[in-house]
Design an enzyme around this catalytic site. Structure first.
Site, PDB file in Angstrom:
ATOM      1  N   HIS A 142      59.525 -31.171  17.130  1.00 24.72           N
ATOM      2  CA  HIS A 142      60.491 -31.820  16.233  1.00 24.72           C
ATOM      3  C   HIS A 142      61.895 -31.299  16.487  1.00 24.72           C
ATOM      4  O   HIS A 142      62.092 -30.249  17.102  1.00 24.72           O
ATOM      5  CB  HIS A 142      60.061 -31.675  14.776  1.00 24.72           C
ATOM      6  CG  HIS A 142      60.274 -30.338  14.140  1.00 24.72           C
ATOM      7  ND1 HIS A 142      61.382 -30.041  13.373  1.00 24.72           N
ATOM      8  CD2 HIS A 142      59.499 -29.227  14.104  1.00 24.72           C
ATOM      9  CE1 HIS A 142      61.283 -28.813  12.896  1.00 24.72           C
ATOM     10  NE2 HIS A 142      60.159 -28.282  13.320  1.00 24.72           N
ATOM     11  N   GLU A 197      60.366 -33.463  10.403  1.00 22.66           N
ATOM     12  CA  GLU A 197      59.169 -32.633  10.281  1.00 22.66           C
ATOM     13  C   GLU A 197      59.277 -31.680   9.118  1.00 22.66           C
ATOM     14  O   GLU A 197      58.292 -31.428   8.403  1.00 22.66           O
ATOM     15  CB  GLU A 197      58.943 -31.847  11.584  1.00 22.66           C
ATOM     16  CG  GLU A 197      57.655 -31.031  11.621  1.00 22.66           C
ATOM     17  CD  GLU A 197      57.792 -29.586  11.111  1.00 22.66           C
ATOM     18  OE1 GLU A 197      56.781 -28.868  11.090  1.00 22.66           O
ATOM     19  OE2 GLU A 197      58.923 -29.195  10.728  1.00 22.66           O
ATOM     20  N   ASP A 205      56.507 -26.043  18.387  1.00 20.97           N
ATOM     21  CA  ASP A 205      57.450 -26.122  17.278  1.00 20.97           C
ATOM     22  C   ASP A 205      58.466 -25.007  17.475  1.00 20.97           C
ATOM     23  O   ASP A 205      59.496 -25.198  18.107  1.00 20.97           O
ATOM     24  CB  ASP A 205      56.685 -25.985  15.961  1.00 20.97           C
ATOM     25  CG  ASP A 205      57.531 -26.263  14.732  1.00 20.97           C
ATOM     26  OD1 ASP A 205      58.742 -25.997  14.770  1.00 20.97           O
ATOM     27  OD2 ASP A 205      56.986 -26.723  13.713  1.00 20.97           O
ATOM     28  N   HIS A 209      64.123 -20.404   8.422  1.00 16.39           N
ATOM     29  CA  HIS A 209      64.606 -21.422   7.479  1.00 16.39           C
ATOM     30  C   HIS A 209      65.880 -21.004   6.736  1.00 16.39           C
ATOM     31  O   HIS A 209      66.157 -21.507   5.651  1.00 16.39           O
ATOM     32  CB  HIS A 209      63.520 -21.794   6.469  1.00 16.39           C
ATOM     33  CG  HIS A 209      62.522 -22.779   7.001  1.00 16.39           C
ATOM     34  ND1 HIS A 209      61.672 -23.492   6.187  1.00 16.39           N
ATOM     35  CD2 HIS A 209      62.225 -23.173   8.264  1.00 16.39           C
ATOM     36  CE1 HIS A 209      60.890 -24.275   6.916  1.00 16.39           C
ATOM     37  NE2 HIS A 209      61.211 -24.088   8.190  1.00 16.39           N
TER      38      HIS A 209
END
Length: 694
Positions: free
Chosen positions: A338, A385, A414, A498
């Protein structure tokens, strides 16, 4: 006799001419050439370009990143296109969090901002910290500490007499999917949830940009949606103008939390934890020694949480590149990664995007040398995603019939690189291929050994994980339609995950300064893809699958011991499956042992390959898992209360947990029914491998 002699003479002449012509190189030549074509500078350039700006799904920056991927694939003479979908994405409008303390202490109003370090590019474009699909609303109540927010953590609080009704649950990231933390808090009666990044798990004495640790203000953002794909189009693709369910129906699905939540930093979490009273938490609930003593509450501090978000139908774009197969163009080897990121996304996900473009570049070089893959290779760069595997799920749902009949395997990357150490998971028939490929690629951190050498020395063997969790885009392929799949990367968890600090500077200083790890991931990823695309007989080994099923069945036996249950049907099916796996392995060896046979009997080769390819499909059941029917695979699927985790036979274990709580004859009959369901799909897989009708 004269005719025979003339024919023999013609054959001799034709053979002589054929031998003097330039001969096509065997696939192994091109595979070795692929490994020698590494270009670290190219990878670094791709990553730098992709991560210059934050590019959350639905943003202009992410659309520009899609255009870059498309133009790069096209520049490598790979026919490419974008496939758009129109999906429901969530964004924050307003967030606030205040800790009200007993007088005379003043309240603490948290800024909910991640500190910008000097030189942070495009700082103002980073989306404010939030939980995607969190419930809009306000919650106020005493803070209650719930450790990692697992079901067992809330059960421990209940057993200790801690009442969460109307409270705000405070949990730390680390063990389970954040959406399940919030769901578990709601189930326990909490009015809201705050999830913090604990310094014990993510922080150090020094932090980024000096060291690789999360800074005190760093926040792990992410989705709290527990489903897969666009929540407004469950089971069908989100094409323009399509049917959609209502917002009320989305809430009734049980896949979005019904309480508001916010993610916070370890600095804010520390302030909340220091305000807590009540009993001292157990030792395994404690943080760092310098963080003070963690108590469970309730209060006396009161948390006032307010989150307001919006959900809008937004265009997303998958980028698809195709290298057409020369002999079996209707068989697809699919590479997926993604592109969208919560912020800059240097590790997650664009280390993988950069590796995909490197694989494409090397394959372009091979084509210029005369290579043509036997089977078609697809490069799939997914969008959205991070919100819930949306781009890949919508594409699989739209192309389900073609993929079910034509997909050979799906190979996912990923987070390609987040540190040292090779890590891979797969459906078991790919184990041997992954091991063989790891033996051909040098360890990027020790040039005197291969990745296989370092892998086995660090883990005590070549340990391949399984794809039961729903953590990335392989989910739609293996768990929904039953395509053999693998997930590949170097490194494990990393502290700036993140957050806004997952950027090119972090990667170039700490994740992979020389981009050797990226090059190694591209080598293994591409080599596995080349073998699947070029080997005349597919390199699948189902004997390892049979062994895995036997081990899982033995573990299950201990769970049903002394109950009025039997796993004999499952054992019988596994034995049949093992015999079928041995049989097809023998057939493969017989075909591979004779080039002439393979050349003459292409239909037999195709038939064996079809059985090898389709056996994984047989592990799926049209009804899917109880309470999660989108997940069709009865061997590998996410655990009920942790989307990141799993066990083999998830449907059986879910019913066992229910039966232990209820302990009725009906609940144990439900367990037996799930055992029968698994036994039936394993038998179907055995029949598929054998290629016989009953």
């Amino acid at each position: 006799m004269l005719i025979a002699a003339a024919a023999a003479g013609l054959i001799t002449i034709a053979t002589s001419i054929f031998l003097t012509l330039p001969q096509p190189q065997p696939p192994s030549f091109f595979h070795s050439l692929f490994l020698s074509q590494s270009d670290n500078d190219s990878i670094s350039h791709h990553l730098h370009t992709l991560t210059r700006r934050p590019h959350i799904a639905g943003s202009d920056a992410n659309s520009a990143a899609a255009a870059y991927v498309l133009s790069t694939l096209t520049s490598y003479s790979i026919p490419s296109h974008t496939t758009p979908y129109f999906t429901s994405l969530a964004y924050p409008l307003h967030r606030s969090l205040t800790l009200t303390l007993p007088p005379p202490l003043p309240p603490i109003e948290f800024s909910l901002r991640q500190e910008i370090y000097a030189g942070d590019p495009y700082a103002g474009e980073v989306t404010p910290t939030f939980h995607a699909y969190a419930k809009s609303g306000a919650a106020a109540g005493p803070a209650v500490y719930a450790n990692y927010g697992r079901a067992e953590d809330f059960a421990a609080l209940a057993a200790a007499g801690v009442n969460l009704s109307g409270a705000v649950a405070v949990a730390r990231y680390g063990k389970i999917y954040r959406g399940d933390i919030v769901m578990n808090a709601a189930a326990a009666g909490a009015a809201g949830a705050v999830v913090f990044t604990d310094r014990k798990d993510y922080g150090g004495e020094r932090w980024f940009p000096e060291e690789w640790w999360m800074p005190p203000s760093g926040v792990q953002v992410g989705s709290v949606y527990t489903g897969a794909g666009d929540p407004t189009t469950p089971g069908w693709p989100s094409t323009e103008g399509c049917e959609r369910v209502t917002e009320e129906e989305v809430e009734e699905s049980g896949e979005v939390p019904l309480i508001p939540s916010l993610p916070v930093s370890w600095a804010d979490g520390d302030a909340i934890m220091r305000s807590m009273g009540g009993p001292v938490a157990d030792e395994d609930w404690q943080g760092r020694k310098d963080a003070g003593v963690y108590r469970v509450g309730p209060g006396p501090g009161v948390l006032n949480l307010d989150y307001q978000g919006k959900q809008v139908i937004t265009k997303i774009e998958n980028v698809i590149g195709i290298i057409q197969g020369s002999e079996e163009p209707d068989r697809y080897v699919i590479l997926g990664n993604h592109r969208d990121a919560w912020t800059f996304g240097a590790a997650d996900p664009n280390s993988g995007t950069a590796c995909m473009l490197e694989v494409a570049r090397r394959m372009w070089k091979l084509q210029k040398k005369g290579w043509k893959p036997r089977r078609t290779i697809l490069f799939c760069n997914w969008d959205a995603e991070e919100y819930g595997l949306i781009g890949s799920v919508e594409w699989v749902e739209e192309n389900r019939q073609m993929l079910e009949s034509r997909a050979v395997a799906y190979l996912n990357v990923d987070v390609a690189v987040s540190g040292p150490g090779f890590d891979t998971s797969a459906t078991p028939q790919l184990d041997e291929l992954l091991v063989q490929s790891a033996k051909q690629v040098m360890d990027p951190d020790n040039s005197s050994q291969t990745i296989y050498d370092s892998w086995t020395s660090s883990t005590g063997g070549a340990k391949v994980g399984r794809l039961g969790g729903a953590g990335s885009d392989y989910s739609a392929f293996v768990q929904h339609i039953g395509v053999p799949s693998a997930d590949i990367g170097i490194g494990g968890g990393y502290p700036v995950y993140h957050s806004r600090y997952d950027d090119f500077v972090w990667m170039s200083k700490f994740g992979d300064p020389m981009f050797r790890r990226h090059a190694a991931v591209a080598s293994i990823w591409g080599l596995v893809a080349l073998r699947l695309a070029d080997d005349v007989i597919l390199p699948f080994n189902y004997i390892s699958y049979a062994h895995e099923l036997q081990v899982s069945a033995e573990e299950l036996k201990g769970q049903v011991l002394h109950r009025s249950l039997t796993i004999v049907p499952m054992i019988k099916s596994i034995n049949e499956f093992k015999k079928a796996a041995i049989q097809i392995n023998d057939e493969k060896k017989a075909l591979e042992g004779s080039w002439t046979t393979m050349w003459k009997d292409g239909q037999k080769v195709r038939e064996v390959n079809d059985r090898l390819m389709m056996a994984e499909r047989a592990f799926t059941d049209r009804e899917g898992l109880k309470g999660g029917s989108w997940y069709k695979h009865l061997i590998y699927a996410p655990a009920k209360h942790n989307g990141y985790g799993s066990t083999s036979f998830p449907g059986i274990y879910e019913e066992i947990e229910k039966a232990k709580r209820v302990n009725s004859s009906e609940s144990w009959r439900a367990v037996q029914h799930e055992i029968w369901r698994v036994a039936r799909v394993i038998k179907q897989a055995a029949l598929c491998l054998r290629g016989d009708l009953t």
